[in-house]
Scaffold this motif. Structure first.
Motif, mmCIF file in Angstrom:
data_model
loop_
_atom_site.group_PDB
_atom_site.id
_atom_site.type_symbol
_atom_site.label_atom_id
_atom_site.label_comp_id
_atom_site.label_asym_id
_atom_site.label_seq_id
_atom_site.Cartn_x
_atom_site.Cartn_y
_atom_site.Cartn_z
ATOM 1 N N ASP A 1 -7.683 -4.736 -6.608
ATOM 2 C CA ASP A 1 -7.042 -3.609 -5.931
ATOM 3 C C ASP A 1 -5.522 -3.703 -5.942
ATOM 4 O O ASP A 1 -4.833 -2.761 -5.568
ATOM 5 N N GLU A 2 -4.972 -4.833 -6.400
ATOM 6 C CA GLU A 2 -3.524 -5.020 -6.441
ATOM 7 C C GLU A 2 -2.935 -4.849 -7.836
ATOM 8 O O GLU A 2 -1.748 -5.091 -8.046
ATOM 9 N N ARG B 1 0.803 -1.221 0.000
ATOM 10 C CA ARG B 1 0.000 0.000 0.000
ATOM 11 C C ARG B 1 0.836 1.272 0.000
ATOM 12 O O ARG B 1 0.329 2.345 -0.117
ATOM 13 N N ARG C 1 -3.331 -2.640 -11.879
ATOM 14 C CA ARG C 1 -3.905 -1.604 -12.736
ATOM 15 C C ARG C 1 -3.582 -1.965 -14.185
ATOM 16 O O ARG C 1 -2.503 -2.485 -14.465
ATOM 17 N N ARG D 1 -16.276 -11.525 -5.713
ATOM 18 C CA ARG D 1 -15.260 -10.518 -6.073
ATOM 19 C C ARG D 1 -14.381 -11.064 -7.194
ATOM 20 O O ARG D 1 -14.054 -12.241 -7.220
#
Length: 71
Positions: A53-54, A8, A56, A28
């Protein structure tokens, strides 16, 4: 192609990866991804199921390939 970011904070920077499979798991989305882990001195190949979320999307343009001159 994706950029993988396992932590993060700002380190390590995003690492290049490739999505091999998508699946809906417990409501999910997650992806089976292979990436180059540059966290340590010697880069290593890693693979794992990652949540959205990990990673892109990595921008790519197929037209770059098509615009090259042919011999």
């Amino acid at each position: 192609h994706v950029w993988v970011h396992r932590r993060r904070r700002n380190y390590p920077p995003p690492m290049p990866g490739l999505v091999l499979k998508w699946e809906l798991h417990k409501g999910r989305w997650r992806a089976w991804v292979i990436w180059v882990d540059t966290t340590y001195d010697k880069p290593e190949i890693r693979w794992d199921w990652l949540g959205v979320d990990e990673m892109r999307p990595a921008k790519s343009d197929i037209n770059v390939w098509n615009d090259r001159r042919r011999r």
